[in-house]
Design an enzyme around this catalytic site. Structure first.
Site, PDB file in Angstrom:
ATOM      1  N   GLY A  99     -12.233  -4.546   1.617  1.00  0.00           N
ATOM      2  CA  GLY A  99     -13.637  -4.155   1.804  1.00  0.00           C
ATOM      3  C   GLY A  99     -14.129  -3.233   0.696  1.00  0.00           C
ATOM      4  O   GLY A  99     -15.244  -3.381   0.197  1.00  0.00           O
ATOM      5  N   GLY A 142      -8.153  -8.465  -0.729  1.00  0.00           N
ATOM      6  CA  GLY A 142      -8.206  -9.437   0.361  1.00  0.00           C
ATOM      7  C   GLY A 142      -7.330 -10.664   0.167  1.00  0.00           C
ATOM      8  O   GLY A 142      -6.197 -10.563  -0.288  1.00  0.00           O
ATOM      9  N   ARG A 201       0.820  -1.216   0.000  1.00  0.00           N
ATOM     10  CA  ARG A 201       0.000   0.000   0.000  1.00  0.00           C
ATOM     11  C   ARG A 201       0.855   1.268   0.000  1.00  0.00           C
ATOM     12  O   ARG A 201       0.433   2.290  -0.555  1.00  0.00           O
ATOM     13  CB  ARG A 201      -0.941  -0.006   1.204  1.00  0.00           C
ATOM     14  N   LYS A 225     -17.010 -18.029   3.487  1.00  0.00           N
ATOM     15  CA  LYS A 225     -18.437 -17.855   3.786  1.00  0.00           C
ATOM     16  C   LYS A 225     -19.243 -17.296   2.622  1.00  0.00           C
ATOM     17  O   LYS A 225     -18.851 -16.313   2.009  1.00  0.00           O
ATOM     18  CB  LYS A 225     -18.591 -16.924   4.986  1.00  0.00           C
TER      19      LYS A 225
HETATM   20  C1  3PG Z   1      -8.565  -1.954   4.908  1.00  0.00           C
HETATM   21  O1  3PG Z   1      -7.555  -2.446   5.406  1.00  0.00           O
HETATM   22  O2  3PG Z   1      -9.454  -2.641   4.359  1.00  0.00           O
HETATM   23  C2  3PG Z   1      -8.702  -0.467   4.879  1.00  0.00           C
HETATM   24  O3  3PG Z   1      -7.521   0.166   5.259  1.00  0.00           O
HETATM   25  C3  3PG Z   1      -9.867  -0.013   5.703  1.00  0.00           C
HETATM   26  O4  3PG Z   1      -9.675  -0.345   7.044  1.00  0.00           O
HETATM   27  P1  3PG Z   1     -10.939  -0.520   8.005  1.00  0.00           P
HETATM   28  O5  3PG Z   1     -11.640  -1.783   7.587  1.00  0.00           O
HETATM   29  O6  3PG Z   1     -10.370  -0.594   9.397  1.00  0.00           O
HETATM   30  O7  3PG Z   1     -11.826   0.674   7.802  1.00  0.00           O
END
Ligand code: 3PG
Length: 396
Positions: free
Chosen positions: A376, A353, A35, A196
């Site tokens: 996310g 992910g 990142r 899941k």
């Molecule tokens: C992540 O790692 O998905 C982002 O940096 C967002 O982090 P968070 O889910 O704690 O908001």
């Protein structure tokens, strides 16, 4: 959204919201700097244009000021990648920040402390957003990984700082995850895995309207098999999602999507890296065994289907790839996608992910068309949800 190239930058103080939420080990060493590296092109561009960069991010999910979530350990790596001595503030708002920002030379970078040290960040408090905004002349959001959060530094700040535009990383993520998915070269396949069904319902439903082929793998498949009346042994099943699994199968049929589930499974006698294992038909998992990976026949079928495609999006592993013994199915997908990208020019998008971790573990990260930096955020985007951090940016 507006883009960076359009802004007048010389001598301007630019508030850059990046997602520098990287994993740190117990000794506060960065274990994956993806990142940070992904944030560099935007910052470098700004510095080359003579801007002064005030850089902000969150790290982890601290409750109040928590030293282990400080951004300080990132300074050496950032300085090295940017080729400038990054100045670190002890806070993200307040007098010290104001002074340091005012003293920034053209081409200088000030890294603010973790914005989540204030609860006002996640509350998207306007007063806090205004304080963040007060030290800069314009706003660049490059934090794709946090774009699904309506927080002060991703959303609120845009009310006080104009223009508010997207950075290069944000733009690239949107081009692939929105552009390629909305307008794919056909045939278009999605591979959805993970443990899941419940976390992937939205993605599956949304992709069913777009894809020609849907490959399902990973822990979620046992819920689909149980729904169809097959023996699943001790495999992971979400009992309350059986009807949903059936309805997704029916939806795929109704839309003419070719839905591929694994035909054979690598089962284990326990959930452990050293478990006994064997390959069985997917429809007949023995009582005391649990499915932890897809088998070789499944891989062959998946590969043949993928050979026919022009665009592939992948989200979620085929098995418990963290255990070497059960990583084969996931590795095979990573290899296939790398091969199709390099030899046939297929567009391959890794949607955040665990599948990103799998591709990186296989050493194939540089072979894919696009690897998302947002877990996310990419999931929400693929579900067709608008991202508040993107909506808040100025229209071009
Ligand atoms: C992540 O790692 O998905 C982002 O940096 C967002 O982090 P968070 O889910 O704690 O908001």
């Amino acid at each position: 959204v507006g883009t960076l190239g359009e802004a007048d930058l010389k001598g301007k103080k630019v508030f850059v919201r990046a997602d520098l939420n990287v994993p740190l080990d117990d000794g506060q060493k960065i274990t994956d700097d993806t990142r940070i590296r992904a944030s560099v092109p935007t910052i470098k561009f700004l510095l080359e244009k003579g801007a002064k960069v005030v850089l902000a991010s969150h790290l982890g999910r601290p409750k109040g000021v928590t030293p282990k979530y400080s951004l300080k350990p990132l300074v050496p790596r950032l300085s090295e990648l940017l080729g400038v001595d990054v100045v670190m503030a002890n806070d993200c708002i307040g007098e010290e920040v104001e002074k340091l920002a005012a003293a920034l030379p053209e081409g200088g970078v000030l890294l603010l402390e973790n914005v989540r040290f204030y609860k006002e960040e996640e509350k998207n408090d306007p007063e806090f957003a205004k304080k963040l905004a007060s030290v800069a002349d314009l706003y660049v959001n490059d934090a794709f990984g946090t774009a699904h959060r309506a927080h002060a530094s991703t959303e609120g700040v845009t009310k006080f700082l104009k223009p508010a535009v997207a950075g290069f990383l944000m733009q690239k993520e949107l081009d692939y995850l929105v552009g390629a998915v909305a307008n794919p070269k056909k045939p278009f396949a999605a591979i959805v895995g993970g443990s899941k069904v419940s976390t992937k319902i939205g993605v599956i439903e949304s992709l069913l309207a777009k894809v020609d082929i849907l490959i399902l793998g990973g822990g979620m498949t046992y819920t689909f098999y149980k729904a169809q009346g097959y023996a699943v042994g001790k495999s992971l099943v979400e009992e309350d999602k059986l009807e949903l699994a059936t309805s997704l199968i029916e939806k795929a049929k109704a839309k003419g999507v070719s839905l591929l589930l694994p035909t054979d499974i690598v089962v284990a006698d326990k959930f452990a890296p050293d478990a006994e294992s064997k390959i069985v038909p997917a429809t007949a998992i023995p009582d005391d065994w649990m499915g932890l990976d897809v088998g070789p026949d499944s891989t062959k079928t998946f590969n043949e289907a993928l050979d026919t495609t022009q665009t592939i999006i992948w989200n979620g592993p085929m098995g418990v790839f963290e255990f070497e013994k059960f990583a084969t199915g996931t590795d095979a997908i990573a290899k296939k996608l790398a091969e199709l990208t390099t030899s046939k020019g297929v567009t391959t998008i890794i949607g955040g992910g665990d599948s990103v971790a799998a591709v990186e573990k296989a050493g194939l990260a540089d072979k894919m068309s696009h690897i998302s930096t947002g877990g996310g955020a990419s999931l929400e985007l693929l579900e067709g949800k608008p991202l508040p951090g993107v909506l808040a940016l100025d229209e071009a």
